[in-house]
Design a protein around this motif. Structure first.
Motif, PDB file in Angstrom:
ATOM      1  N   SER B 273       0.855  -1.188   0.000  1.00  0.00           N
ATOM      2  CA  SER B 273       0.000   0.000   0.000  1.00  0.00           C
ATOM      3  C   SER B 273       0.881   1.225   0.000  1.00  0.00           C
ATOM      4  O   SER B 273       2.077   1.153   0.331  1.00  0.00           O
ATOM      5  N   ALA B 296      -4.168   0.285  -1.887  1.00  0.00           N
ATOM      6  CA  ALA B 296      -3.604  -0.954  -1.354  1.00  0.00           C
ATOM      7  C   ALA B 296      -3.985  -2.081  -2.292  1.00  0.00           C
ATOM      8  O   ALA B 296      -5.028  -2.033  -2.949  1.00  0.00           O
ATOM      9  N   TRP B 297      -3.125  -3.105  -2.370  1.00  0.00           N
ATOM     10  CA  TRP B 297      -3.418  -4.248  -3.239  1.00  0.00           C
ATOM     11  C   TRP B 297      -2.616  -5.450  -2.770  1.00  0.00           C
ATOM     12  O   TRP B 297      -1.619  -5.310  -2.079  1.00  0.00           O
ATOM     13  N   ILE B 303      -7.879  -7.133  -0.039  1.00  0.00           N
ATOM     14  CA  ILE B 303      -7.341  -6.305   1.046  1.00  0.00           C
ATOM     15  C   ILE B 303      -8.376  -6.249   2.162  1.00  0.00           C
ATOM     16  O   ILE B 303      -9.546  -5.923   1.921  1.00  0.00           O
ATOM     17  N   VAL B 306      -6.357  -1.613   6.178  1.00  0.00           N
ATOM     18  CA  VAL B 306      -5.233  -0.696   5.983  1.00  0.00           C
ATOM     19  C   VAL B 306      -5.160   0.192   7.215  1.00  0.00           C
ATOM     20  O   VAL B 306      -6.168   0.777   7.636  1.00  0.00           O
ATOM     21  N   SER B 348       1.212   3.922   5.465  1.00  0.00           N
ATOM     22  CA  SER B 348       0.091   2.981   5.480  1.00  0.00           C
ATOM     23  C   SER B 348       0.626   1.556   5.555  1.00  0.00           C
ATOM     24  O   SER B 348       1.751   1.281   5.125  1.00  0.00           O
ATOM     25  N   ALA B 350      -0.877  -2.435   4.902  1.00  0.00           N
ATOM     26  CA  ALA B 350      -2.008  -3.236   4.411  1.00  0.00           C
ATOM     27  C   ALA B 350      -1.951  -4.654   4.964  1.00  0.00           C
ATOM     28  O   ALA B 350      -0.881  -5.216   5.182  1.00  0.00           O
ATOM     29  N   GLN B 358       1.692  -6.202   5.510  1.00  0.00           N
ATOM     30  CA  GLN B 358       2.775  -5.534   4.780  1.00  0.00           C
ATOM     31  C   GLN B 358       3.939  -5.256   5.727  1.00  0.00           C
ATOM     32  O   GLN B 358       3.765  -4.661   6.782  1.00  0.00           O
TER      33      GLN B 358
END
Lengths: 170, 395
Positions: B273, B296-297, B303, B306, B348, B350, B358
């Motif tokens: 993200s 985000a992905w 997702i 976040v 951020s 995710a 993340q």
């Protein structure tokens, strides 16, 4: 049950639900060009030596890769062996590529950059032979062809491992 | 321009007759006539950024993610990564050949492919080298130049599974060697695994045929996987029992570890993200209630969460996620943010549906060293100065 499914698969009209397309001829498939497996499957006839490759490299490759293949516009192609586990790894054909066959496949389809497809199959063998020779992988008298190239063992042949991700746990 | 305006003024005058305007009112010019193909406003100037290179046919261009809304990337701004330029292909003559370990080799025209049952789905596409500079000191000054090799589109095409059933895989068939019709005949080995259920042979993007830069007339789409494997200008699928270890899957797009070994076929793009506002290059001009937003992905699914930090990672708050959230697609997140003209370090983080969170850049480097080059998905910090200038915190 297994016999039944085999019989069904053997009947094209029953198995092919949508009936799209047609069967290509062998000649049409060959016309798409050579594509080469690591064991050499798909390598065509033709052959080349490091000496032939040296002249070819000077004429067709050195402009981008440098006279001594040390890289310029194009990447460096020689040296770097022993650097992969250091802070400054040098990834080249000699230090990094796991299969010599990949080199033939790539040069044949993508090089020279500004004229891909222009080299004959034997010229591709010669270019490969030259790059292997300057990396100390084959001798100056070694001829590369569909039989000898798959037998070349690249220094980093065992340098690859499967994707280990996810490798970070919270 | 002047000529058109004069003609419009004359037309207006003829319609109203002179003296018909109320006193003190300026006559308004007619707008431009209707047209067959739309252009964006001349006041909208977002463009892709390109690195300086002596071989512009073999470079990349990055999407201005901070200048897009929602989750769809305009097709004209979709990131590019080409290795031998964009071919000009006539769809009337382009064909796809499927051969090798199959019961019935097939050659299909584009017209035949378009008549087959199709699907349309929203998926992100990301270069395996996106954010590669973040491994080292060359981190980009803004979102575009550090995270811009990612985009998201609605793709339309034929499910790959349908075509594999159509040709009938032989028992040993386990890989597809996908080949493009570009000058370098780009070639990648694609494992036939469960994740390929999402794959399609795409001919449509955002309601229209693929753009040439995205593979017109046909590309392989393996949603969630690194972009390079999703071969553009697809002309051949050679079904085999082994990967062909092509240049782009061995010497490139592999991840070199500190012990000198390199990981092969790192295909899924892991959860990632980035905050797009406020982000590098922006200036906050006064204390105000803002909407922080970003994308985000995850290449492993949807997702789910976040989180945002304003204090360099000490504390985190949940952002709101736009719905619907699609698998393997951009998800837009938002969070109201009162900027009080004090310095801040924002980022951020995710989490996807597998529970994967993340990681930080430091965690990635601890696990893989700093020389792996590809598949960076670390948390991205932006620093907001007291004066409102937003910069790359890692530069």
């Amino acid at each position: 049950m297994r016999t039944l499914s085999l019989i069904l698969l053997a009947v094209p009209l029953m198995a092919q639900k949508h009936g799209a397309g047609r069967t290509p001829t062998d000649q049409e498939i060959r016309g798409l060009g050579a594509t080469v497996a690591p064991d050499g499957t798909g390598l065509p006839e033709g052959s080349g030596t490091p000496a032939e490759g040296r002249a070819l490299f000077a004429a067709r490759c050195a402009k981008c890769h440098g006279e001594k293949a040390m890289g310029d516009v194009g990447p460096r192609l020689v040296g770097g062996q022993g650097t992969l586990a250091t802070a400054q790894p040098v990834k080249t054909v000699g230090s990094f590529w796991p299969h010599a066959t990949s080199l033939w496949n790539y040069i044949n389809r993508a090089m020279p950059f500004n004229q891909p497809g222009a080299l004959s199959h034997s010229e591709v063998y010669a270019a490969v032979a030259y790059l292997l020779e300057i990396n100390g992988i084959i001798g100056p008298k070694d001829t590369m062809n569909a039989r000898t190239l798959p037998k070349v063992r690249m220094p980093n042949r065992d340098g690859f491992v499967p994707d280990a991700r996810p490798d970070i746990k919270r | 321009m002047a000529k058109t305006s004069r003609r419009q003024a004359l037309r207006l005058g003829a319609a109203l007759g002179s003296g018909a305007l109320a006193q003190g009112e300026e006559a308004r010019l007619l707008g431009t006539p209707l047209g067959p193909y739309g252009e964006r406003s001349r006041h909208v100037t977002s463009v892709r950024t390109m690195r300086q290179t002596r071989t512009p046919e073999a470079g990349s261009s990055a999407t201005p993610l901070a200048e897009t809304y929602g989750i769809i990337t305009p097709s004209a701004l979709h990131y590019e990564r080409h290795h031998a330029g964009i071919p000009d292909i006539d769809p009337a003559t382009h064909t796809l050949t499927i051969h090798g370990l199959v019961e019935r080799p097939l050659v299909l025209t584009m017209a035949e492919l378009r008549r087959l049952p199709s699907v349309s789905r929203i998926h992100f596409l990301e270069c395996g080298g996106n954010s590669g500079g973040e491994w080292g000191a060359k981190t980009g000054p803004d979102v575009q130049r550090s995270y811009g090799l990612a985009s998201c589109s609605e793709w339309t095409g034929v499910p790959l599974r349908l075509l594999l059933e159509e040709v009938g895989l032989k028992p040993k068939a386990s890989w597809l060697i996908a080949e493009g019709a570009d000058a370098c005949r780009m070639q990648r080995s694609v494992p036939i695994v469960a994740a390929l259920d999402d794959a399609m042979l795409a001919y449509g993007q955002n309601g229209e045929p693929l753009r040439p830069a995205q593979g017109f007339p046909l590309r392989l789409l393996t949603p969630g996987w690194e972009g390079n494997v999703q071969v553009k200008w697809l002309r051949r699928l050679h079904v085999t029992d082994q990967p062909y270890m092509t240049r782009d899957e061995t010497s490139k797009y592999s991840d070199l570890m500190p012990d000198g070994k390199a990981r092969l076929f790192s295909l899924p793009q892991e959860a990632k993200s980035v905050i797009t506002f406020p982000s590098g290059g922006h200036t906050l001009d006064r204390p105000a209630l803002l909407e922080l937003t970003g994308l985000a992905w995850s290449g492993r699914g949807r997702i789910e969460r976040v989180e945002i930090t304003f204090d360099g990672g000490a504390t985190w708050r949940d952002a709101r996620l736009d719905e619907p959230r699609f698998r393997l697609a951009f998800t837009r997140f938002r969070l109201p943010y009162r900027w009080d003209a004090k310095p801040a370090a924002i980022a951020s983080r995710a989490t996807d549906e597998t529970g994967y969170v993340q990681p930080t850049r430091e965690q990635l480097i601890a696990a893989r060293g700093a020389n792996s080059g590809y598949h960076f998905n670390g948390i991205k910090f932006w620093r907001i100065a007291a004066g409102g200038q937003v910069t790359n915190a890692d530069a």
